[in-house]
Each structure stands twice: as structure tokens, then as C-alpha cells.
Design an enzyme around this catalytic site. Structure first.
Site, short mmCIF file in Angstrom:
data_model
loop_
_atom_site.label_atom_id
_atom_site.label_comp_id
_atom_site.label_asym_id
_atom_site.label_seq_id
_atom_site.Cartn_x
_atom_site.Cartn_y
_atom_site.Cartn_z
N HIS A 129 -7.18 -12.75 -48.13
CA HIS A 129 -5.78 -12.58 -48.58
C HIS A 129 -5.74 -12.70 -50.11
CE1 HIS A 129 -1.52 -13.21 -49.18
NE2 HIS A 129 -1.33 -12.71 -47.96
N GLU A 178 -2.38 -4.80 -48.75
CA GLU A 178 -1.22 -5.55 -49.25
C GLU A 178 -1.17 -5.49 -50.78
OE1 GLU A 178 0.19 -8.75 -46.26
OE2 GLU A 178 -1.44 -9.59 -47.43
#
Ligand code: PGA
Length: 224
Positions: A102, A151
């Protein structure tokens, strides 16, 4: 099959997680549309809380083959004397998936492509499916990574989701393998999810903010 992944990040204590689960279960029981999508393998929900909540969730969440639990990260040590680390060996049997790479971990914990690559290899050894987050086409994608969550950093937690057109341009640059599961994340909400869910190019969503409230999370599920 569409994938809806909740990323609670470092929020919720045990009581808050139980409250979430109780509300989620009761909303789900009333929502025949979402239940039917789960039953017919059109939808898989993967909930990724912090480590301390994994067992609570597993024990209390509505039992369904398409409601799974995942971690938000895993150690890059396989197992052993690494105080404070939570390894894939610790987690096997508890989770089916784990987010890795992430952008918040790349930024705050200085995770590199090398570290992430190693985590993916270890997860695969323990039959846990990695969900690899990439910020753009510059982040490396190891060949074992099947779930690619794109993302864009500016869209995370800002309310500024990337347009479908731009997501598809980024996807072309990232150029995931043909059998990849391509997930979009970044300010996905009940209001904007339909824009993407109509596209066959996008196989699911990684949702932070809107997953922390069971009502908005179920609303997103009902629009997939
Ligand atoms: P967001 O977070 O939905 O709050 O933008 C997404 C993520 O960081 O996974």
C-alpha cells in the site's frame, strides 16, 4: 466476479469492530440483492482490518464462501525471532488474502519493491493471495501477483476519485497480465462506484474511508 475489498487501515478497536460486524450482518440479511450476488459468485467481499481484529471478524462475520478476511500487510520475514512482526506463518488459517505494498507503507515505512516482492513470495508459499497495491506503472509487479490494486496517491482519502477514463489510461500503462484481477482504489464511494462498475476492465474496488461505515460499504456492494 467483482471484488469489494475493505481497508480499515489503523482504525477500530475490538468494540468498534464488533459494532461494525453486527450492523453489517443485519444490513446484509435484509439486502437480497447483495446476498444473491454473493450466492451466485458475482461478488466477493474481502474485509481487511488491523491484525488484532482478524479473529473477531472471522468468528462473527456473516458466514459465506464469498465473504473473506484479509490482512493489510505481512512481515517480510517468514517466521522466527523477529519481535513485533506478524508473519504469513502466524496468519495462515486465519486469512485468505493480504494487501501488500500500500502506498502508505511505501511512504511511511519506506517499503521498497524488493521488500514487497519478498512478501508476495512468502504469502504465496502459505497459500495466501496477495493484493498488490501500485501507485502507477513505475511500481514493479512480480509475476506471482494476480490481484493488482491501482491506487493513485492523490485519490486516496481525499474525496478526489480518478475518472474512469484516467483509470483506464493508467491500466494500459501498467499493462497487467491478461489473467490479472484489476482493482481500482482511491475515494471510491456509493456515489461514484457505478461509473467504474459498469466497465468490464475493472474487476473490483479497494475501499478505505467508505468501508469504515457498514452502511456505505453495503451500498457500494449493491451497486456492483
Ligand atoms: P480511500 O482509501 O477509499 O479512503 O481513498 C483507499 C485505500 O487507501 O486503500
Amino acid at each position: 466476479m467483482k471484488y469489494l475489498i475493505a481497508n480499515w487501515k489503523s482504525t477500530k478497536n475490538i468494540q468498534e469492530a464488533i459494532n461494525w460486524v453486527v450492523e453489517f450482518n443485519s444490513l446484509l440479511k435484509k439486502n437480497t440483492q447483495v446476498k444473491n450476488s454473493l450466492d451466485s459468485d458475482d461478488l466477493k467481499i474481502i474485509i481487511c482490518p488491523s491484525i488484532h481484529l482478524l479473529s473477531t471478524l472471522k468468528e462473527n462475520i456473516f458466514g459465506h464462501k464469498n465473504i473473506n478476511i484479509g490482512a493489510q500487510d505481512v512481515s517480510f520475514f517468514e517466521q522466527g525471532n523477529y519481535t513485533g512482526e506478524v508473519s504469513a506463518q502466524n496468519l495462515k488459517d486465519l486469512i485468505e488474502y493480504s494487501i501488500v505494498g500500500h502506498s502508505e507503507r511505501r511512504k511511511y515505512l519506506k517499503e521498497t519493491d524488493n521488500i514487497i516482492d519478498q512478501k508476495i513470495a512468502i504469502l504465496k508459499d502459505y497459500s495466501i493471495e496477495p493484493i498488490l497495491c501500485v501507485r502507477d506503472e513505475k511500481d514493479l509487479i512480480p509475476k506471482e501477483a494476480r490481484f493488482i490494486a491501482y491506487e493513485p496517491v492523490y485519490a486516496i482519502g481525499t474525496g478526489k476519485n480518478e475518472s474512469l477514463k484516467d483509470v483506464l489510461i493508467s491500466k494500459a500503462k501498467i499493462s497487467p497480465k491478461l489473467n490479472s484481477i484489476f482493482i481500482y482504489g482511491g475515494s471510491v464511494s456509493p456515489e461514484n462506484v457505478q461509473e467504474y462498475s459498469n466497465s468490464s476492465e475493472i474487476h473490483g474496488f479497494l475501499v478505505g474511508t467508505a468501508s469504515k461505515d457498514p452502511e456505505s460499504f453495503i451500498q457500494i456492494a449493491s451497486k456492483l
